[in-house]
Motif scaffolding. Structure first.
Motif, mmCIF file in Angstrom:
data_model
loop_
_atom_site.group_PDB
_atom_site.id
_atom_site.type_symbol
_atom_site.label_atom_id
_atom_site.label_comp_id
_atom_site.label_asym_id
_atom_site.label_seq_id
_atom_site.Cartn_x
_atom_site.Cartn_y
_atom_site.Cartn_z
ATOM 1 N N LEU A 11 86.628 77.122 -15.552
ATOM 2 C CA LEU A 11 86.159 77.802 -14.341
ATOM 3 C C LEU A 11 85.029 77.022 -13.668
ATOM 4 O O LEU A 11 85.085 76.754 -12.459
ATOM 5 C CB LEU A 11 85.693 79.213 -14.680
ATOM 6 N N PHE A 12 84.016 76.642 -14.437
ATOM 7 C CA PHE A 12 82.890 75.924 -13.847
ATOM 8 C C PHE A 12 83.280 74.516 -13.422
ATOM 9 O O PHE A 12 82.761 73.994 -12.428
ATOM 10 C CB PHE A 12 81.708 75.895 -14.806
ATOM 11 N N GLY A 13 84.190 73.893 -14.135
ATOM 12 C CA GLY A 13 84.665 72.572 -13.733
ATOM 13 C C GLY A 13 85.420 72.600 -12.416
ATOM 14 O O GLY A 13 85.251 71.731 -11.561
ATOM 15 N N SER A 14 86.269 73.609 -12.235
ATOM 16 C CA SER A 14 87.009 73.707 -10.973
ATOM 17 C C SER A 14 86.086 74.091 -9.818
ATOM 18 O O SER A 14 86.245 73.599 -8.693
ATOM 19 C CB SER A 14 88.155 74.709 -11.101
ATOM 20 N N LEU A 15 85.114 74.946 -10.082
ATOM 21 C CA LEU A 15 84.119 75.263 -9.059
ATOM 22 C C LEU A 15 83.304 74.014 -8.705
ATOM 23 O O LEU A 15 83.004 73.770 -7.531
ATOM 24 C CB LEU A 15 83.206 76.380 -9.546
ATOM 25 N N GLY A 16 82.989 73.230 -9.705
ATOM 26 C CA GLY A 16 82.264 71.977 -9.475
ATOM 27 C C GLY A 16 83.073 70.990 -8.657
ATOM 28 O O GLY A 16 82.535 70.289 -7.798
ATOM 29 N N ALA A 17 84.373 70.928 -8.894
ATOM 30 C CA ALA A 17 85.224 70.046 -8.099
ATOM 31 C C ALA A 17 85.240 70.484 -6.633
ATOM 32 O O ALA A 17 85.200 69.658 -5.723
ATOM 33 C CB ALA A 17 86.637 70.028 -8.667
ATOM 34 N N GLY A 18 85.285 71.800 -6.422
ATOM 35 C CA GLY A 18 85.239 72.309 -5.047
ATOM 36 C C GLY A 18 83.927 71.996 -4.355
ATOM 37 O O GLY A 18 83.909 71.583 -3.195
ATOM 38 N N TYR A 19 82.822 72.191 -5.061
ATOM 39 C CA TYR A 19 81.516 71.844 -4.497
ATOM 40 C C TYR A 19 81.418 70.349 -4.215
ATOM 41 O O TYR A 19 80.852 69.929 -3.209
ATOM 42 C CB TYR A 19 80.389 72.236 -5.450
#
Length: 67
Positions: A11-19
């Protein structure tokens, strides 16, 4: 490593990719750096609750810090 850590890391990795993508396209340094941090930090944090707290803080930083 248990399944909760894997799911939170995903979850945090995919959010980080979006950011990261948003920061790169807009030329905004804060979302870019938070995206990198969100994608990398789950590798170094072994406690699940600490991972959630750090991830939520890093995800909220671009909302409160505008540059």
């Amino acid at each position: 490593m248990n399944s909760a850590q894997l799911l939170w890391g995903l979850l945090f990795g995919s959010l980080g990719a979006g950011y990261f993508v948003y920061g790169k396209k807009q030329g905004a340094i804060v979302p870019l750096l938070c995206g990198i941090a969100l994608a990398v930090f789950p590798y170094f944090v072994t406690n699940t609750w600490l991972m959630v707290v750090v991830g939520v803080v890093l995800a909220a930083v671009p909302y409160f810090v505008r540059r």
